[in-house]
Design an enzyme around this catalytic site. Structure first.
Site, PDB file in Angstrom:
ATOM      1  N   SER A 145     -19.155 -63.501  48.389  1.00 47.76           N
ATOM      2  CA  SER A 145     -18.723 -64.825  47.956  1.00 47.76           C
ATOM      3  C   SER A 145     -18.332 -65.694  49.151  1.00 47.76           C
ATOM      4  CB  SER A 145     -17.590 -64.687  46.941  1.00 47.76           C
ATOM      5  OG  SER A 145     -17.307 -65.905  46.317  1.00 47.76           O
ATOM      6  N   ASP A 205     -20.648 -72.340  47.796  1.00 49.25           N
ATOM      7  CA  ASP A 205     -20.351 -71.176  48.633  1.00 49.25           C
ATOM      8  C   ASP A 205     -21.615 -70.331  48.763  1.00 49.25           C
ATOM      9  OD1 ASP A 205     -20.403 -70.203  46.033  1.00 49.25           O
ATOM     10  OD2 ASP A 205     -18.710 -68.848  46.314  1.00 49.25           O
ATOM     11  N   ASP A 254     -22.850 -67.658  47.448  1.00 53.37           N
ATOM     12  CA  ASP A 254     -23.553 -67.152  46.263  1.00 53.37           C
ATOM     13  C   ASP A 254     -23.634 -68.177  45.137  1.00 53.37           C
ATOM     14  OD1 ASP A 254     -20.761 -66.821  45.839  1.00 53.37           O
ATOM     15  OD2 ASP A 254     -21.119 -65.308  44.304  1.00 53.37           O
ATOM     16  N   ASP A 306     -21.595 -69.839  43.121  1.00 54.21           N
ATOM     17  CA  ASP A 306     -20.843 -69.893  41.876  1.00 54.21           C
ATOM     18  C   ASP A 306     -19.638 -70.826  41.994  1.00 54.21           C
ATOM     19  OD1 ASP A 306     -19.266 -68.281  43.478  1.00 54.21           O
ATOM     20  OD2 ASP A 306     -19.060 -66.655  42.023  1.00 54.21           O
TER      21      ASP A 306
END
Length: 461
Positions: free
Chosen positions: A107, A251, A253, A255
């Site tokens: 993340s 970010d 990833d 999400d």
């Protein structure tokens, strides 16, 4: 020690001794434990598929190869979707009827970190009980590998990015025509990860003119990847050129989602969810949920639309569980995580982008004008680094005693609600720290409140 094992997965820095960092041996052990639990849940051959997706971290290839090989060794059928966002992987689990999924991403953590995030058959994060069972299986090494005639298989499938985009375009409240007619120009910071792959295609489909900064998906992040103001001076300076209607930041990833106004000022990551919720509630009145560390502005906006706001413990699975309990039409986390059940129960920046642009197009206003319509709160985000001898439970109990006359919530650390402000102390699930979040009418007041509680903790150590 930088290897963190929790109910949400395993996370750590790459390299170093086993049991202390994220290395192939620990990856095999934890993947095997997860596969063991998933096989126990299997109800036939068709349910033995596991989806694997990853962000663009430098260590991603290595981790992916270890994970996929281990799953095959457990007799499972791997669907490798390779470079994909976290929400894309979540949706792929549902669409393929898979038994579960593993997302290889740390993340917002820096480039030396990586992690395994674990999904159930609904493409949602494991419950606390399931997560604890994985940890127990790993600790006991209670597993068996497949024999040579029962090994799993491997398939590569790159089709899910486009399918994800199409699912966003199909959302009832994603008004593609209004967005196209608005002729938006946006600047995107893709932080050298998978956002640089999928967001251009999404924006093209929405008819948005775009410029992508840090677009090469090589995992060599151009700056600290957490989408906070202190890390975003590059795109903020670009926005001050006056060429764009909106800045978009994700970010690694994809999400989490943050916006920058047309004048180069932060919209505020806490207000990503608030603004999207306001738009959704205008068209589908109902309830909302966010976590304890999120702004009171969502409560205010929800009540303005006649709904009920509920707070959940920090962690996506806690938020989604509470959303299902109260029938929330929108929810998420104040770190820029939008969860819209009409799509799926997972934070999804693509969904957030489409709904936010729809709101801007309908209201025919600038981002800064939209931001001015919401209650104005400020959150200070501080941290206390933990030492091996820190007794966090004892500290939190002492804090509760000290502020017993105030409203206390202790479902996740300790949150103290004052009439006009709040402070929340909790141990991080992803780093060896105590997070200290505080909110008030000004940043100075919020920071002072957080620092006051931090000093209390320091005095106890």
């Amino acid at each position: 020690m930088t290897l963190i094992k929790s109910i949400s997965g395993i996370r750590g820095t790459i390299g170093g001794p086993t049991g202390d960092t994220l290395n192939p041996l620990d990856i095999v052990k934890f993947t095997t434990a997860y596969a063991t639990l998933m096989k126990r849940r299997a109800t036939g051959e068709g349910r033995k598929k596991i989806v694997v997706g990853r962000d663009a971290r430098i260590s991603g290839d290595m981790v992916r190869n270890v994970v996929c090989g281990t799953l095959m060794g457990m007799g499972l059928y791997v669907i490798d979707i390779d470079l994909a966002t976290t929400p894309t992987t979540e949706l792929a689990v549902r669409w393929t009827g898979a038994l579960g999924g593993i997302i290889i991403t740390a993340s917002h953590n820096p480039r030396q970190w990586n992690a395994l995030k674990l999904l159930n058959s609904e493409g949602e994060f494991l419950t606390k009980d399931d997560g604890n069972e994985v940890l127990s299986i790993a600790e006991k090494e209670d597993f068996d590998y497949a024999d040579v005639d029962s090994l799993g298989s491997y398939t590569r499938d790159d089709s899910f990015n486009q399918r994800h985009i199409e699912s966003v375009l199909d959302l009832k409240l994603a008004d593609v025509d209004a967005i196209r007619n608005a002729k938006f120009k946006v600047c995107v910071d893709a932080i050298n990860s998978v956002g640089g792959i999928i967001l251009p295609d999404l924006l093209k489909a929405l008819g948005v003119e775009y410029t992508i900064l840090n677009s090469t998906a090589n995992g060599d992040f151009a700056h600290n990847p957490e989408p906070l103001e202190k890390n975003l001076q590059g795109i903020m300076d670009e926005m001050r050129s006056g060429k764009y209607n909106l800045g978009i930041v994700v970010d690694p990833d994809v999400d989490r989602l943050a916006f920058i106004c047309e004048n180069g000022e932060m919209f505020g990551e806490e207000y990503t969810l608030v603004s999207v919720a306001d738009y959704v509630l205008q068209h589908t009145p109902g309830n909302t949920v966010s976590n304890l560390s999120s702004t009171r502005a969502l409560r205010d906006v929800t009540e303005r639309h006649g709904g009920t706001y509920t707070a959940a413990a920090v962690g996506e699975v806690n938020v989604t569980t509470k959303m299902k309990e109260v029938g929330a039409v929108i929810g998420g986390e104040g770190n820029g995580g939008v969860i819209y059940p009409e799509s799926h129960y997972g934070r999804d920046a693509l969904v957030g982008i489409a709904l936010f642009l729809s709101s801007l197009a309908h209201k025919k206003c600038t981002a800064s004008e939209l931001r001015a319509t919401f209650p104005n709160y400020f959150i200070a985000k501080n941290r206390i680094d933990l030492t091996p001898s820190t007794d966090i439970d004892a500290i939190l109990e002492k804090v509760k005693e000290m502020y017993a006359s105030e409203k206390i919530t202790d479902i996740d650390g300790v949150k103290i609600d004052f009439p006009d402000k709040w402070v929340h102390l909790r141990k991080s699930n992803t780093e060896p720290i105590i997070r200290v979040y505080s909110e008030a009418a000004t940043m100075e007041e919020a920071d002072a409140l957080g620092k006051k509680l931090m000093q209390v903790v320091y005095d106890m150590q």
